[in-house]
Design a protein around this motif. Structure first.
Motif, PDB file in Angstrom:
ATOM      1  N   SER A  13      78.516  34.564  66.551  1.00 58.95           N
ATOM      2  CA  SER A  13      78.705  33.762  67.997  1.00 58.95           C
ATOM      3  C   SER A  13      78.325  34.569  69.225  1.00 58.95           C
ATOM      4  O   SER A  13      78.037  33.748  70.356  1.00 58.95           O
ATOM      5  CB  SER A  13      79.971  32.773  67.905  1.00 58.95           C
ATOM      6  N   ASN A  14      78.503  35.851  69.364  1.00 58.01           N
ATOM      7  CA  ASN A  14      78.311  36.618  70.367  1.00 58.01           C
ATOM      8  C   ASN A  14      76.887  37.012  70.514  1.00 58.01           C
ATOM      9  O   ASN A  14      76.356  38.034  69.935  1.00 58.01           O
ATOM     10  CB  ASN A  14      79.026  37.854  70.489  1.00 58.01           C
ATOM     11  N   ILE A  15      75.794  35.932  71.068  1.00 62.57           N
ATOM     12  CA  ILE A  15      74.559  36.123  70.645  1.00 62.57           C
ATOM     13  C   ILE A  15      73.970  37.224  72.060  1.00 62.57           C
ATOM     14  O   ILE A  15      72.902  37.839  71.374  1.00 62.57           O
ATOM     15  CB  ILE A  15      73.619  34.782  71.534  1.00 62.57           C
ATOM     16  N   SER A  16      74.759  37.604  72.770  1.00 62.98           N
ATOM     17  CA  SER A  16      74.264  38.515  73.744  1.00 62.98           C
ATOM     18  C   SER A  16      74.429  40.271  73.037  1.00 62.98           C
ATOM     19  O   SER A  16      73.674  41.101  73.500  1.00 62.98           O
ATOM     20  CB  SER A  16      75.072  38.756  75.054  1.00 62.98           C
ATOM     21  N   ASP A  17      75.079  40.056  72.222  1.00 66.90           N
ATOM     22  CA  ASP A  17      75.412  41.609  71.552  1.00 66.90           C
ATOM     23  C   ASP A  17      74.630  41.370  70.121  1.00 66.90           C
ATOM     24  O   ASP A  17      75.202  40.829  69.037  1.00 66.90           O
ATOM     25  CB  ASP A  17      76.861  41.877  71.244  1.00 66.90           C
ATOM     26  N   PHE A  18      73.283  41.742  70.045  1.00 67.34           N
ATOM     27  CA  PHE A  18      72.562  41.995  68.867  1.00 67.34           C
ATOM     28  C   PHE A  18      72.342  43.332  68.290  1.00 67.34           C
ATOM     29  O   PHE A  18      71.474  43.708  67.579  1.00 67.34           O
ATOM     30  CB  PHE A  18      71.160  41.208  69.440  1.00 67.34           C
TER      31      PHE A  18
ATOM     32  N   GLU B  89      66.475  36.743  74.876  1.00 66.12           N
ATOM     33  CA  GLU B  89      66.391  36.093  76.377  1.00 66.12           C
ATOM     34  C   GLU B  89      67.138  34.726  76.354  1.00 66.12           C
ATOM     35  O   GLU B  89      66.930  33.736  75.575  1.00 66.12           O
ATOM     36  CB  GLU B  89      65.106  35.705  76.645  1.00 66.12           C
ATOM     37  N   MET B  90      68.351  34.804  77.197  1.00 63.51           N
ATOM     38  CA  MET B  90      69.033  33.668  77.263  1.00 63.51           C
ATOM     39  C   MET B  90      68.178  32.675  78.175  1.00 63.51           C
ATOM     40  O   MET B  90      68.080  32.964  79.149  1.00 63.51           O
ATOM     41  CB  MET B  90      70.469  33.852  78.002  1.00 63.51           C
ATOM     42  N   THR B  91      68.110  31.333  77.784  1.00 63.21           N
ATOM     43  CA  THR B  91      67.391  30.409  78.677  1.00 63.21           C
ATOM     44  C   THR B  91      68.433  29.334  79.119  1.00 63.21           C
ATOM     45  O   THR B  91      68.177  28.841  80.223  1.00 63.21           O
ATOM     46  CB  THR B  91      66.207  29.726  77.984  1.00 63.21           C
ATOM     47  N   SER B  92      69.552  29.063  78.561  1.00 62.70           N
ATOM     48  CA  SER B  92      70.540  28.247  78.849  1.00 62.70           C
ATOM     49  C   SER B  92      71.709  28.649  77.992  1.00 62.70           C
ATOM     50  O   SER B  92      71.711  29.512  77.078  1.00 62.70           O
ATOM     51  CB  SER B  92      70.201  26.694  78.717  1.00 62.70           C
ATOM     52  N   GLU B  93      72.695  27.922  78.242  1.00 60.72           N
ATOM     53  CA  GLU B  93      74.247  28.176  77.462  1.00 60.72           C
ATOM     54  C   GLU B  93      73.749  28.012  76.070  1.00 60.72           C
ATOM     55  O   GLU B  93      74.607  28.625  75.187  1.00 60.72           O
ATOM     56  CB  GLU B  93      75.224  27.414  77.771  1.00 60.72           C
ATOM     57  N   ARG B  94      73.049  27.044  75.613  1.00 62.19           N
ATOM     58  CA  ARG B  94      72.801  26.737  74.269  1.00 62.19           C
ATOM     59  C   ARG B  94      71.309  27.198  73.756  1.00 62.19           C
ATOM     60  O   ARG B  94      71.031  26.735  72.347  1.00 62.19           O
ATOM     61  CB  ARG B  94      73.044  25.227  73.979  1.00 62.19           C
TER      62      ARG B  94
ATOM     63  N   SER C  41      62.366  30.799  69.006  1.00 60.39           N
ATOM     64  CA  SER C  41      63.165  30.405  69.986  1.00 60.39           C
ATOM     65  C   SER C  41      64.317  29.476  69.221  1.00 60.39           C
ATOM     66  O   SER C  41      64.000  28.896  68.385  1.00 60.39           O
ATOM     67  CB  SER C  41      62.312  29.101  70.798  1.00 60.39           C
ATOM     68  N   TYR C  42      65.559  29.375  69.510  1.00 65.65           N
ATOM     69  CA  TYR C  42      66.561  28.720  68.982  1.00 65.65           C
ATOM     70  C   TYR C  42      67.429  27.983  70.211  1.00 65.65           C
ATOM     71  O   TYR C  42      67.316  28.212  71.137  1.00 65.65           O
ATOM     72  CB  TYR C  42      67.603  29.665  68.738  1.00 65.65           C
ATOM     73  N   LYS C  43      67.765  26.830  69.395  1.00 58.04           N
ATOM     74  CA  LYS C  43      68.827  25.883  70.222  1.00 58.04           C
ATOM     75  C   LYS C  43      69.982  25.626  69.294  1.00 58.04           C
ATOM     76  O   LYS C  43      69.770  25.248  68.189  1.00 58.04           O
ATOM     77  CB  LYS C  43      67.827  24.549  70.358  1.00 58.04           C
ATOM     78  N   ILE C  44      71.102  25.741  69.872  1.00 56.37           N
ATOM     79  CA  ILE C  44      72.447  25.689  69.166  1.00 56.37           C
ATOM     80  C   ILE C  44      72.569  23.762  69.370  1.00 56.37           C
ATOM     81  O   ILE C  44      72.633  23.324  70.208  1.00 56.37           O
ATOM     82  CB  ILE C  44      73.616  26.155  69.921  1.00 56.37           C
TER      83      ILE C  44
END
Length: 132
Positions: free
Chosen positions: A21-26, A36-41, A54-57
């Motif tokens: 769930s820690n998207i920023s640590d890849f 690249e984070m475009t929004s929280e989800r 591209s992904y959307k939770i």
């Protein structure tokens, strides 16, 4: 196209959830060069070759499951990971439902996704072992 995979980890679901769930640590992912984070989800993964997905939770149940809608130029669909824990051992059920955008790509995309699924779970196993 549908793919499923299952993996078992010798740790609590909380530890698995911490990593996935820690998207920023890849850093544990061999296939990802940048996120690249475009929004929280919403975020975009850029692989080592510069290919963007591209992904959307779309669904999230803390410590239990996550569903992502994804899209790139070859495929779009949904991927889900469901975690279950028993006696300190966590099982991850990983599934993908996808539609190939270009018919001639179908055999190549399915093979590539199978490899990517397996690599993701291998990388996750290594990341969890390194956290011990």
């Amino acid at each position: 196209m549908q793919l499923t995979n299952k993996a078992t980890f010798s740790c609590e679901a909380e530890k698995v959830w911490e990593v996935v769930s820690n998207i920023s640590d890849f850093s544990w992912r061999r296939d990802v060069r940048e996120i690249e984070m475009t929004s929280e989800r919403c975020f975009t993964e850029i692989n080592k070759e510069g290919y963007r997905t591209s992904y959307k939770i779309t669904e999230l149940e803390e410590l239990k499951s996550i569903t992502l809608e994804f899209q790139n130029e070859n495929i779009h669909g949904f991927t889900t990971m469901i975690l279950t824990e028993e006696d300190g051992v966590t099982t991850a059920d990983y599934s993908l439902e996808g539609m190939v955008s270009k018919a001639f790509m179908k055999p190549f995309v399915k093979a590539a996704m199978r490899i990517r699924h397996a690599e993701y779970l291998e990388d996750l196993q290594k990341a969890l072992e390194n956290k011990k």
